[in-house]
Design an enzyme around this catalytic site. Structure first.
Site, PDB file in Angstrom:
ATOM      1  N   CYS A  76      45.477  21.219 -35.701  1.00 47.43           N
ATOM      2  CA  CYS A  76      46.152  20.006 -35.218  1.00 47.43           C
ATOM      3  C   CYS A  76      45.281  18.762 -35.461  1.00 47.43           C
ATOM      4  O   CYS A  76      44.087  18.763 -35.155  1.00 47.43           O
ATOM      5  CB  CYS A  76      46.464  20.147 -33.724  1.00 47.43           C
ATOM      6  SG  CYS A  76      47.340  18.710 -33.078  1.00 47.43           S
ATOM      7  N   CYS A  80      42.519  15.773 -28.812  1.00 49.25           N
ATOM      8  CA  CYS A  80      42.535  16.045 -27.366  1.00 49.25           C
ATOM      9  C   CYS A  80      41.262  16.828 -26.997  1.00 49.25           C
ATOM     10  O   CYS A  80      41.057  17.939 -27.494  1.00 49.25           O
ATOM     11  CB  CYS A  80      43.779  16.836 -26.982  1.00 49.25           C
ATOM     12  SG  CYS A  80      45.309  16.112 -27.633  1.00 49.25           S
ATOM     13  N   CYS A  83      41.168  20.631 -26.181  1.00 45.67           N
ATOM     14  CA  CYS A  83      42.016  21.585 -26.897  1.00 45.67           C
ATOM     15  C   CYS A  83      41.320  22.351 -28.023  1.00 45.67           C
ATOM     16  O   CYS A  83      40.780  21.755 -28.962  1.00 45.67           O
ATOM     17  CB  CYS A  83      43.236  20.856 -27.455  1.00 45.67           C
ATOM     18  SG  CYS A  83      44.406  22.011 -28.198  1.00 45.67           S
ATOM     19  N   CYS A 120      58.404  30.229 -23.342  1.00 49.40           N
ATOM     20  CA  CYS A 120      57.888  28.919 -23.747  1.00 49.40           C
ATOM     21  C   CYS A 120      57.149  29.035 -25.067  1.00 49.40           C
ATOM     22  O   CYS A 120      56.244  29.859 -25.203  1.00 49.40           O
ATOM     23  CB  CYS A 120      56.907  28.390 -22.698  1.00 49.40           C
ATOM     24  SG  CYS A 120      57.594  28.322 -21.058  1.00 49.40           S
ATOM     25  N   CYS A 151      61.959  27.139 -23.680  1.00 50.01           N
ATOM     26  CA  CYS A 151      61.168  25.913 -23.524  1.00 50.01           C
ATOM     27  C   CYS A 151      60.312  25.749 -24.774  1.00 50.01           C
ATOM     28  O   CYS A 151      59.826  26.733 -25.316  1.00 50.01           O
ATOM     29  CB  CYS A 151      60.276  26.049 -22.282  1.00 50.01           C
ATOM     30  SG  CYS A 151      59.167  24.646 -22.025  1.00 50.01           S
ATOM     31  N   CYS A 211      59.722  19.085 -18.675  1.00 54.62           N
ATOM     32  CA  CYS A 211      58.578  19.821 -18.119  1.00 54.62           C
ATOM     33  C   CYS A 211      57.348  18.989 -18.441  1.00 54.62           C
ATOM     34  O   CYS A 211      57.003  18.815 -19.611  1.00 54.62           O
ATOM     35  CB  CYS A 211      58.487  21.205 -18.778  1.00 54.62           C
ATOM     36  SG  CYS A 211      56.994  22.121 -18.342  1.00 54.62           S
ATOM     37  N   ARG A 283      54.242  24.613 -11.519  1.00 55.88           N
ATOM     38  CA  ARG A 283      53.681  25.811 -12.171  1.00 55.88           C
ATOM     39  C   ARG A 283      52.167  25.839 -12.087  1.00 55.88           C
ATOM     40  O   ARG A 283      51.490  24.901 -12.507  1.00 55.88           O
ATOM     41  CB  ARG A 283      54.126  25.877 -13.640  1.00 55.88           C
ATOM     42  CG  ARG A 283      53.653  27.168 -14.334  1.00 55.88           C
ATOM     43  CD  ARG A 283      54.282  27.377 -15.698  1.00 55.88           C
ATOM     44  NE  ARG A 283      55.705  27.285 -15.613  1.00 55.88           N
ATOM     45  CZ  ARG A 283      56.442  26.358 -16.226  1.00 55.88           C
ATOM     46  NH1 ARG A 283      55.860  25.472 -16.980  1.00 55.88           N
ATOM     47  NH2 ARG A 283      57.736  26.341 -16.085  1.00 55.88           N
TER      48      ARG A 283
END
Ligand code: SAM
Ligand code: DTB
Ligand code: SF4
Length: 342
Positions: A76, A80, A83, A120, A151, A211, A283
């Protein structure tokens, strides 16, 4: 209720109309200070209040099981700081292509057999291309045909992309605000807070359930945790589903050596999310593998009613299914799929 944590009144979807003649529902909005005041309550008072809100709206001993699958891992371009899938950090995560429909369907079937009701799917994209949305739409159709809620979390979405996913039957789109606006720049430089809010707006306008949550334990202050919850709780309407992640400290990421958050502060964050977003699924997300059973039990008491279920999150571990079943059994927790897990 304590005076300092009384919300001011504005419109929101979950309150009874205060003045039927004008046809508007007058509801609550939370300031950061009001949310900080909740965080500052004595622990027992906070938990009691969260549990009372929880019991007003949900079956008190029921937890939703959602299974995660990384359908496109690594590589990616975003930076971040938490991550493991960012190309900017050397974490040993290999980049893969998007999985094919059959492989995802097989994983979804297994998740369903194990008792999950929501599936998900995560992809390590900054923003999907239109052809990616076509491929993911085919996957969503397949997952839906198995009778699971679907999701996706695919990065930033345009309005038309959100509409295509809605057409495919997508139930929820996950896109986290991650942290408070003022802390955001310390964690991510390649996109800004407004980009995230725009995507949430596109998802909401397409009629997909939102979400959105965040990560705690990234060195933020309590005020910043309150700031994150305020952003979420003041969305109009607030998200249907709110994942609270504890940072999973991954070797190679800038946050690898971050000091762990006090577990009771994590529980407080769950409680504050429950109180400020009474109808949301809260969650207890990443971080359970590192968490004791006692702390998880406190999170359920504080109003968490959903977990990720299955051995893996996206690239990191999650408790084994057997271990979770034993925990639910000990706590008398039931799930939507089976009355009593055992
Ligand atoms: N690339 C998409 C995006 O960022 O929107 C979707 C996938 S991304 C991995 C989904 C979410 O996982 C992030 O927003 C973040 O909240 C969470 N996450 C990623 N790494 C994490 C970590 N090490 N610990 C806790 N949560 C994490
Ligand atoms: C969310 O809030 N947490 C999940 C899901 N949404 C996509 C992701 C957690 C990822 C933890 C790190 C990993 O396994 O790579
Ligand atoms: Fe990319 Fe999402 Fe990871 Fe950020 S959180 S680096 S956008 S996969």
């Amino acid at each position: 209720m304590n005076a300092p944590v009384h919300p001011i009144h504005i419109q929101r979807r979950d309150a009874a109309p205060a003045d039927a003649s004008c046809g508007h529902a007058h509801v609550e909005r939370w300031s950061v200070e009001q949310i900080e005041a909740l965080f500052d309550l004595p622990f027992n008072d906070l938990i009691l209040r969260a549990q009372a809100v929880h019991r007003e709206h949900f079956a008190p001993n029921q937890v939703e099981l959602a299974t995660l699958l990384s359908i496109k891992t690594g590589g990616c371009p975003e930076d971040c700081g938490y991550c493991p899938q960012s190309v900017h950090y050397d974490t040993g995560v290999d980049a893969t292509k998007l999985m094919d429909v059959e492989a995802v369907a097989a994983a979804a079937r297994t998740a369903k057999e194990h008792g999950a009701t929501r599936f998900c799917m995560g992809a390590a994209w900054r923003a999907p291309k239109d052809r990616d949305i076509e491929a993911v739409s085919a996957i969503v159709r397949e997952v839906k045909s198995l009778g699971l809620e679907a999701c996706c979390t695919l990065g930033m979405l345009s309005e038309t992309q959100a509409a295509s996913l809605k057409d495919a039957g997508l139930d929820y789109y996950n896109h986290n605000l991650d942290t408070a606006p003022e802390a955001y720049g310390r964690i991510i430089s390649t996109r800004d807070y407004q980009d995230r809010l725009n995507t949430l707006g596109h998802v909401r306008n397409a009629g997909i359930n939102v979400c959105s949550g965040g990560i705690v334990g990234m060195g933020e202050t309590r005020k910043e945790r309150a700031g994150l919850v305020a952003q979420l709780a003041n969305l109009e309407p607030y998200p249907e589903s709110v994942p609270i992640n504890e940072l999973v400290r991954v070797e190679g990421t800038p946050l690898a050596d971050e000091k762990p958050l006090d577990p009771l502060e994590f529980v407080r964050t769950i409680a504050v999310a429950r109180i400020t977003m009474p109808l949301a699924r809260v969650r207890l997300s990443a971080g359970r593998q590192q968490m004791s059973e006692a702390v998880q039990a406190l999170c359920f008491l504080a109003g968490a009613n959903s977990v990720f279920y299955g051995e893996k999150l996206l690239t990191t571990g999650n408790p084994d299914v057997e271990k979770d079943r034993a925990l639910f059994e000990k706590l008398g927790v039931t799930t939507a799929a089976s009355q009593h897990i055992g």
